[in-house]
Write a protein that holds these residues in place. Sequence first.
Motif, mmCIF file in Angstrom:
data_model
loop_
_atom_site.group_PDB
_atom_site.id
_atom_site.type_symbol
_atom_site.label_atom_id
_atom_site.label_comp_id
_atom_site.label_asym_id
_atom_site.label_seq_id
_atom_site.Cartn_x
_atom_site.Cartn_y
_atom_site.Cartn_z
ATOM 1 N N LEU A 135 0.819 -1.213 0.000
ATOM 2 C CA LEU A 135 0.000 0.000 0.000
ATOM 3 C C LEU A 135 0.850 1.259 0.000
ATOM 4 C CD1 LEU A 135 -3.018 -0.282 2.440
ATOM 5 C CD2 LEU A 135 -3.012 0.653 0.145
ATOM 6 N N SER A 136 1.833 1.293 0.910
ATOM 7 C CA SER A 136 2.625 2.508 0.989
ATOM 8 C C SER A 136 3.528 2.656 -0.225
ATOM 9 C CB SER A 136 3.439 2.529 2.286
ATOM 10 O OG SER A 136 4.029 1.272 2.504
ATOM 11 N N GLY A 137 3.852 1.515 -0.843
ATOM 12 C CA GLY A 137 4.681 1.576 -2.040
ATOM 13 C C GLY A 137 3.885 2.091 -3.224
ATOM 14 N N ALA A 138 2.580 2.112 -3.071
ATOM 15 C CA ALA A 138 1.728 2.561 -4.174
ATOM 16 C C ALA A 138 1.443 4.041 -4.032
ATOM 17 C CB ALA A 138 0.420 1.783 -4.158
ATOM 18 N N SER A 139 1.753 4.760 -5.069
ATOM 19 C CA SER A 139 1.510 6.195 -5.026
ATOM 20 C C SER A 139 0.047 6.454 -5.329
ATOM 21 C CB SER A 139 2.374 6.895 -6.063
ATOM 22 O OG SER A 139 2.095 6.371 -7.339
ATOM 23 N N GLY A 140 -0.615 7.152 -4.446
ATOM 24 C CA GLY A 140 -1.997 7.505 -4.721
ATOM 25 C C GLY A 140 -2.989 6.380 -4.514
ATOM 26 N N HIS A 141 -3.603 5.936 -5.591
ATOM 27 C CA HIS A 141 -4.681 4.975 -5.451
ATOM 28 C C HIS A 141 -4.339 3.622 -6.034
ATOM 29 C CE1 HIS A 141 -5.665 9.096 -6.246
ATOM 30 N NE2 HIS A 141 -6.454 9.010 -5.220
ATOM 31 N N VAL A 142 -4.843 2.608 -5.436
ATOM 32 C CA VAL A 142 -4.616 1.263 -5.936
ATOM 33 C C VAL A 142 -5.902 0.459 -5.916
ATOM 34 C CG1 VAL A 142 -2.487 -0.010 -5.833
ATOM 35 C CG2 VAL A 142 -3.241 1.285 -3.843
ATOM 36 N N THR A 143 -5.997 -0.410 -6.853
ATOM 37 C CA THR A 143 -7.120 -1.321 -6.916
ATOM 38 C C THR A 143 -6.799 -2.474 -5.983
ATOM 39 O OG1 THR A 143 -7.391 -0.773 -9.222
ATOM 40 C CG2 THR A 143 -8.437 -2.779 -8.456
ATOM 41 N N ALA A 144 -7.808 -3.094 -5.452
ATOM 42 C CA ALA A 144 -7.585 -4.239 -4.586
ATOM 43 C C ALA A 144 -6.803 -5.285 -5.377
ATOM 44 C CB ALA A 144 -8.922 -4.806 -4.128
ATOM 45 N N ALA A 145 -7.190 -5.453 -6.611
ATOM 46 C CA ALA A 145 -6.521 -6.438 -7.461
ATOM 47 C C ALA A 145 -5.035 -6.109 -7.624
ATOM 48 C CB ALA A 145 -7.194 -6.483 -8.827
ATOM 49 N N GLU A 146 -4.735 -4.829 -7.802
ATOM 50 C CA GLU A 146 -3.338 -4.417 -7.945
ATOM 51 C C GLU A 146 -2.562 -4.747 -6.688
ATOM 52 O OE1 GLU A 146 -3.947 -0.566 -10.903
ATOM 53 O OE2 GLU A 146 -3.544 -0.285 -8.778
ATOM 54 N N LEU A 147 -3.219 -4.526 -5.582
ATOM 55 C CA LEU A 147 -2.598 -4.778 -4.304
ATOM 56 C C LEU A 147 -2.265 -6.264 -4.172
ATOM 57 C CD1 LEU A 147 -1.830 -2.634 -2.584
ATOM 58 C CD2 LEU A 147 -4.145 -2.516 -1.687
ATOM 59 N N VAL A 148 -3.189 -7.091 -4.602
ATOM 60 C CA VAL A 148 -2.958 -8.535 -4.554
ATOM 61 C C VAL A 148 -1.721 -8.857 -5.380
ATOM 62 C CG1 VAL A 148 -3.848 -10.787 -5.197
ATOM 63 C CG2 VAL A 148 -5.378 -9.098 -4.203
ATOM 64 N N GLY A 162 -8.814 3.035 10.180
ATOM 65 C CA GLY A 162 -8.723 4.378 9.638
ATOM 66 C C GLY A 162 -7.427 4.658 8.890
ATOM 67 N N LEU A 163 -6.662 3.598 8.619
ATOM 68 C CA LEU A 163 -5.397 3.805 7.916
ATOM 69 C C LEU A 163 -5.600 3.982 6.424
ATOM 70 C CD1 LEU A 163 -3.125 1.250 9.753
ATOM 71 C CD2 LEU A 163 -3.129 3.736 9.930
ATOM 72 N N VAL A 164 -6.592 3.326 5.895
ATOM 73 C CA VAL A 164 -6.867 3.487 4.469
ATOM 74 C C VAL A 164 -8.355 3.773 4.280
ATOM 75 C CG1 VAL A 164 -5.053 1.902 3.777
ATOM 76 C CG2 VAL A 164 -7.369 1.050 4.087
ATOM 77 N N ARG A 165 -8.676 4.230 3.109
ATOM 78 C CA ARG A 165 -10.052 4.501 2.757
ATOM 79 C C ARG A 165 -10.267 3.865 1.409
ATOM 80 N NH1 ARG A 165 -14.314 7.322 4.219
ATOM 81 N NH2 ARG A 165 -13.906 9.438 4.887
ATOM 82 N N HIS A 166 -11.480 3.464 1.137
ATOM 83 C CA HIS A 166 -11.713 2.929 -0.190
ATOM 84 C C HIS A 166 -12.769 3.777 -0.872
ATOM 85 C CE1 HIS A 166 -15.473 1.151 1.281
ATOM 86 N NE2 HIS A 166 -15.801 1.067 0.020
ATOM 87 N N GLY A 167 -12.695 3.750 -2.155
ATOM 88 C CA GLY A 167 -13.665 4.496 -2.936
ATOM 89 C C GLY A 167 -13.928 3.670 -4.181
ATOM 90 N N HIS A 168 -14.686 4.217 -5.109
ATOM 91 C CA HIS A 168 -14.953 3.464 -6.328
ATOM 92 C C HIS A 168 -14.587 4.300 -7.523
ATOM 93 C CE1 HIS A 168 -17.083 0.318 -4.130
ATOM 94 N NE2 HIS A 168 -17.506 1.285 -3.353
ATOM 95 N N GLY A 169 -13.893 3.696 -8.461
ATOM 96 C CA GLY A 169 -13.510 4.409 -9.668
ATOM 97 C C GLY A 169 -14.717 4.612 -10.561
ATOM 98 N N ALA A 170 -14.494 5.180 -11.724
ATOM 99 C CA ALA A 170 -15.573 5.466 -12.647
ATOM 100 C C ALA A 170 -16.284 4.184 -13.072
ATOM 101 C CB ALA A 170 -15.031 6.189 -13.878
ATOM 102 N N HIS A 176 -6.885 4.209 -0.984
ATOM 103 C CA HIS A 176 -5.837 5.212 -0.886
ATOM 104 C C HIS A 176 -5.524 5.384 0.592
ATOM 105 C CE1 HIS A 176 -8.922 8.369 -0.057
ATOM 106 N NE2 HIS A 176 -9.644 7.672 -0.904
ATOM 107 N N VAL A 177 -4.273 5.626 0.840
ATOM 108 C CA VAL A 177 -3.851 5.816 2.209
ATOM 109 C C VAL A 177 -4.484 7.107 2.699
ATOM 110 C CG1 VAL A 177 -1.893 6.075 3.734
ATOM 111 C CG2 VAL A 177 -1.705 4.661 1.689
ATOM 112 N N GLN A 178 -4.984 7.059 3.891
ATOM 113 C CA GLN A 178 -5.682 8.215 4.444
ATOM 114 C C GLN A 178 -4.778 9.439 4.419
ATOM 115 O OE1 GLN A 178 -8.628 8.853 4.701
ATOM 116 N NE2 GLN A 178 -9.381 8.756 6.785
#
Lengths: 129, 129
Positions: free
Chosen positions: B14-27, B53-61, B68-70
Amino acid sequence: MRWTPQRRSVVAALSGASGHVTAAELVERCRDQDPTTTPSTVYRTLDVLEELGLVRHGHGADGREEFHVQPAVEHGHLYCSACGGRWEIAEGQAQAVVAAFASVDGFEVDLSHMTVVGVCGACARAGGR
Amino acid sequence: MRWTPQRRSVVAALSGASGHVTAAELVERCRDQDPTTTPSTVYRTLDVLEELGLVRHGHGADGREEFHVQPAVEHGHLYCSACGGRWEIAEGQAQAVVAAFASVDGFEVDLSHMTVVGVCGACARAGGR
DNA sequence: GGCCTTATTGCGCATAGTTGCAATAAGCGC
DNA sequence: GCGCTTATTGCAACTATGCGCAATAAGGCC
């Protein structure tokens, strides 16, 4: 475009649905009519119908796809994460929101595509989140 | 809460990912580190991290989940259906939008949860949609 | 350091949505 | 009505995500 029985079926299910339907629900409904209905056909038919402008799809608070028959007025959706309520964005409100987005870089929001999440007035007053 | 190696792994990804990541990407990322990573573990770890509260999730288009990390500041996302661009909602703009929603029934929008779709100023001027 | 409790993991299965491909059938032209 | 072209369908496999449950191991206790 070919007017196949399965397309009739999907359209029938769509119009029989008041308001919004999940793709999955649509598949269900179609199966009620014709148990041989295949999911992929329903999904593809929906794509076609959307291209034709007959339906529009959006995403619920959980990101799942939702379809609604193209109404006269574009309308967005709100979802209250506290009480789970869902309702449409009022006309005037929508205009204010669109204007708010447009004010910065002329971004033309399409409110109908995504459900906006938040806490409704009632829940907020009742203690919020 | 137990600090297991697989949780470390997810947090690292997660921290290695800049900005936003998909759950799949994280896997994916986790598998790069440790090929024995199981998807369900990643998903569940994300749930836990979100509760903390360390991360938040949202939904893309497209409705897919994004994490994304809080950050210090809550920020919403815009997506242009014409050029495919994505960017964050400017501070001032966000305030105007929140105010617009609040104006009707005191609805407190959480802009960070969903990506707002529309046409950006540039594309709109270039001929829209 | 070893033991025990119980949070977590990993597996296998389930659902939602998607895609490739060969078989099928709509609708055009005759 | 007949045949032909090709849009559509149905199947099967696949990705993304989520859940139940038994096996595993983290961390507190002694």
